[in-house]
Design a protein around this motif. Structure first.
Motif, PDB file in Angstrom:
ATOM      1  N   GLY A 188       1.903  15.040  -0.330  1.00 40.47           N
ATOM      2  CA  GLY A 188       0.789  15.942  -0.061  1.00 40.47           C
ATOM      3  C   GLY A 188      -0.539  15.429  -0.578  1.00 40.47           C
ATOM      4  N   GLU A 189      -0.517  14.324  -1.321  1.00 40.09           N
ATOM      5  CA  GLU A 189      -1.740  13.737  -1.868  1.00 40.09           C
ATOM      6  C   GLU A 189      -1.932  12.330  -1.303  1.00 40.09           C
ATOM      7  OE1 GLU A 189      -1.525  13.732  -6.120  1.00 40.09           O
ATOM      8  OE2 GLU A 189      -0.798  15.795  -6.200  1.00 40.09           O
ATOM      9  N   ILE A 190      -3.163  11.900  -1.248  1.00 41.19           N
ATOM     10  CA  ILE A 190      -3.443  10.540  -0.783  1.00 41.19           C
ATOM     11  C   ILE A 190      -3.131   9.555  -1.904  1.00 41.19           C
ATOM     12  CG2 ILE A 190      -5.227   8.928  -0.007  1.00 41.19           C
ATOM     13  CD1 ILE A 190      -6.686  11.370   1.191  1.00 41.19           C
ATOM     14  N   VAL A 191      -2.309   8.559  -1.589  1.00 41.84           N
ATOM     15  CA  VAL A 191      -2.046   7.459  -2.509  1.00 41.84           C
ATOM     16  C   VAL A 191      -2.916   6.303  -2.024  1.00 41.84           C
ATOM     17  CG1 VAL A 191      -0.325   5.864  -3.424  1.00 41.84           C
ATOM     18  CG2 VAL A 191       0.322   8.237  -2.918  1.00 41.84           C
ATOM     19  N   GLU A 192      -3.859   5.889  -2.850  1.00 45.30           N
ATOM     20  CA  GLU A 192      -4.789   4.843  -2.453  1.00 45.30           C
ATOM     21  C   GLU A 192      -4.052   3.534  -2.198  1.00 45.30           C
ATOM     22  OE1 GLU A 192      -8.113   4.461  -5.072  1.00 45.30           O
ATOM     23  OE2 GLU A 192      -8.499   6.619  -5.054  1.00 45.30           O
ATOM     24  N   ARG A 193      -4.536   2.808  -1.196  1.00 42.48           N
ATOM     25  CA  ARG A 193      -3.913   1.528  -0.822  1.00 42.48           C
ATOM     26  C   ARG A 193      -3.841   0.575  -2.006  1.00 42.48           C
ATOM     27  NH1 ARG A 193      -3.212   0.158   4.493  1.00 42.48           N
ATOM     28  NH2 ARG A 193      -3.453  -2.044   4.058  1.00 42.48           N
ATOM     29  N   ASP A 194      -4.952   0.464  -2.722  1.00 44.02           N
ATOM     30  CA  ASP A 194      -4.984  -0.477  -3.843  1.00 44.02           C
ATOM     31  C   ASP A 194      -4.013  -0.082  -4.941  1.00 44.02           C
ATOM     32  OD1 ASP A 194      -6.831  -1.918  -2.428  1.00 44.02           O
ATOM     33  OD2 ASP A 194      -8.531  -1.451  -3.729  1.00 44.02           O
ATOM     34  N   THR A 195      -3.774   1.204  -5.116  1.00 32.65           N
ATOM     35  CA  THR A 195      -2.797   1.671  -6.101  1.00 32.65           C
ATOM     36  C   THR A 195      -1.400   1.220  -5.695  1.00 32.65           C
ATOM     37  OG1 THR A 195      -4.138   3.608  -6.651  1.00 32.65           O
ATOM     38  CG2 THR A 195      -1.794   3.721  -7.180  1.00 32.65           C
ATOM     39  N   SER A 196      -1.063   1.419  -4.423  1.00 30.85           N
ATOM     40  CA  SER A 196       0.250   0.995  -3.916  1.00 30.85           C
ATOM     41  C   SER A 196       0.412  -0.511  -4.033  1.00 30.85           C
ATOM     42  CB  SER A 196       0.423   1.402  -2.454  1.00 30.85           C
ATOM     43  OG  SER A 196       0.301   2.783  -2.296  1.00 30.85           O
ATOM     44  N   ASP A 202      -4.689  -8.253  -1.668  1.00 26.39           N
ATOM     45  CA  ASP A 202      -5.404  -9.160  -0.776  1.00 26.39           C
ATOM     46  C   ASP A 202      -5.031  -8.816   0.665  1.00 26.39           C
ATOM     47  OD1 ASP A 202      -2.904 -10.352  -0.226  1.00 26.39           O
ATOM     48  OD2 ASP A 202      -3.266 -12.035  -1.558  1.00 26.39           O
ATOM     49  N   GLU A 203      -5.610  -9.503   1.619  1.00 25.77           N
ATOM     50  CA  GLU A 203      -5.391  -9.174   3.028  1.00 25.77           C
ATOM     51  C   GLU A 203      -3.942  -9.361   3.450  1.00 25.77           C
ATOM     52  OE1 GLU A 203      -6.305  -7.436   6.477  1.00 25.77           O
ATOM     53  OE2 GLU A 203      -7.596  -7.581   4.724  1.00 25.77           O
ATOM     54  N   PHE A 204      -3.275 -10.384   2.925  1.00 23.31           N
ATOM     55  CA  PHE A 204      -1.871 -10.614   3.270  1.00 23.31           C
ATOM     56  C   PHE A 204      -0.999  -9.447   2.815  1.00 23.31           C
ATOM     57  CE2 PHE A 204       2.375 -12.103   2.119  1.00 23.31           C
ATOM     58  CZ  PHE A 204       2.813 -12.521   3.354  1.00 23.31           C
ATOM     59  N   THR A 205      -1.181  -8.999   1.562  1.00 22.23           N
ATOM     60  CA  THR A 205      -0.348  -7.901   1.071  1.00 22.23           C
ATOM     61  C   THR A 205      -0.703  -6.587   1.753  1.00 22.23           C
ATOM     62  OG1 THR A 205      -1.805  -7.627  -0.841  1.00 22.23           O
ATOM     63  CG2 THR A 205       0.197  -8.914  -1.176  1.00 22.23           C
ATOM     64  N   SER A 250      -1.729   7.784   7.721  1.00 21.24           N
ATOM     65  CA  SER A 250      -2.679   6.775   7.247  1.00 21.24           C
ATOM     66  C   SER A 250      -4.045   7.435   7.194  1.00 21.24           C
ATOM     67  CB  SER A 250      -2.726   5.573   8.197  1.00 21.24           C
ATOM     68  OG  SER A 250      -1.484   4.899   8.179  1.00 21.24           O
ATOM     69  N   ILE A 251      -4.662   7.395   6.044  1.00 27.02           N
ATOM     70  CA  ILE A 251      -5.990   7.967   5.849  1.00 27.02           C
ATOM     71  C   ILE A 251      -6.966   6.805   5.834  1.00 27.02           C
ATOM     72  CG2 ILE A 251      -7.424   9.474   4.427  1.00 27.02           C
ATOM     73  CD1 ILE A 251      -4.765  10.785   5.468  1.00 27.02           C
ATOM     74  N   HIS A 252      -7.798   6.711   6.864  1.00 28.40           N
ATOM     75  CA  HIS A 252      -8.692   5.572   7.058  1.00 28.40           C
ATOM     76  C   HIS A 252      -9.498   5.243   5.797  1.00 28.40           C
ATOM     77  CE1 HIS A 252     -11.115   2.709   9.216  1.00 28.40           C
ATOM     78  NE2 HIS A 252     -12.210   3.323   8.815  1.00 28.40           N
ATOM     79  N   SER A 253      -9.465   3.980   5.427  1.00 25.20           N
ATOM     80  CA  SER A 253     -10.210   3.429   4.286  1.00 25.20           C
ATOM     81  C   SER A 253      -9.790   4.005   2.938  1.00 25.20           C
ATOM     82  CB  SER A 253     -11.714   3.624   4.462  1.00 25.20           C
ATOM     83  OG  SER A 253     -12.163   2.966   5.609  1.00 25.20           O
ATOM     84  N   GLN A 254      -8.668   4.736   2.898  1.00 26.05           N
ATOM     85  CA  GLN A 254      -8.251   5.316   1.625  1.00 26.05           C
ATOM     86  C   GLN A 254      -6.818   4.945   1.260  1.00 26.05           C
ATOM     87  OE1 GLN A 254      -9.106   9.493   1.150  1.00 26.05           O
ATOM     88  NE2 GLN A 254     -10.940   9.310   2.393  1.00 26.05           N
TER      89      GLN A 254
END
Length: 92
Positions: free
Chosen positions: A38-46, A55-58, A81-85
């Protein structure tokens, strides 16, 4: 509400009695998303917690894992997928 059981030792997830074996990264990613459902998990956190690299590959690699999880659990969860988040897991 779904009944979800994570078996860390064998990387098995059971949802409402349906058992699925996952790869290590699939398991860790689903566990992270589910623990924050129910919450956004930021890409960088994952990326930093699972891949230990941002990086772009991961980023592309994670997109593939998200697609696999969507297919495997489409009857139980929706992964937005939440764009840019990042991503958000929603129970169906």
């Amino acid at each position: 509400m779904n009944q979800v059981i994570f078996n860390d030792a064998q990387r098995i997830v059971s949802v409402n009695g349906t058992t699925t074996r996952l790869t290590e990264k699939e398991f860790l990613l689903l566990q992270l998303l589910y623990s924050n459902k129910g919450e956004i998990v930021e890409r960088d956190t994952s990326l930093s917690s699972i891949w230990k690299n941002v990086d772009e590959f991961t980023r592309r690699s994670m997109d593939v894992y998200i697609c696999k999880l969507r297919k495997k659990f489409k009857s139980f969860f929706e992964i937005e997928s939440i764009h840019s988040q990042g991503h958000k897991l929603i129970e169906i």
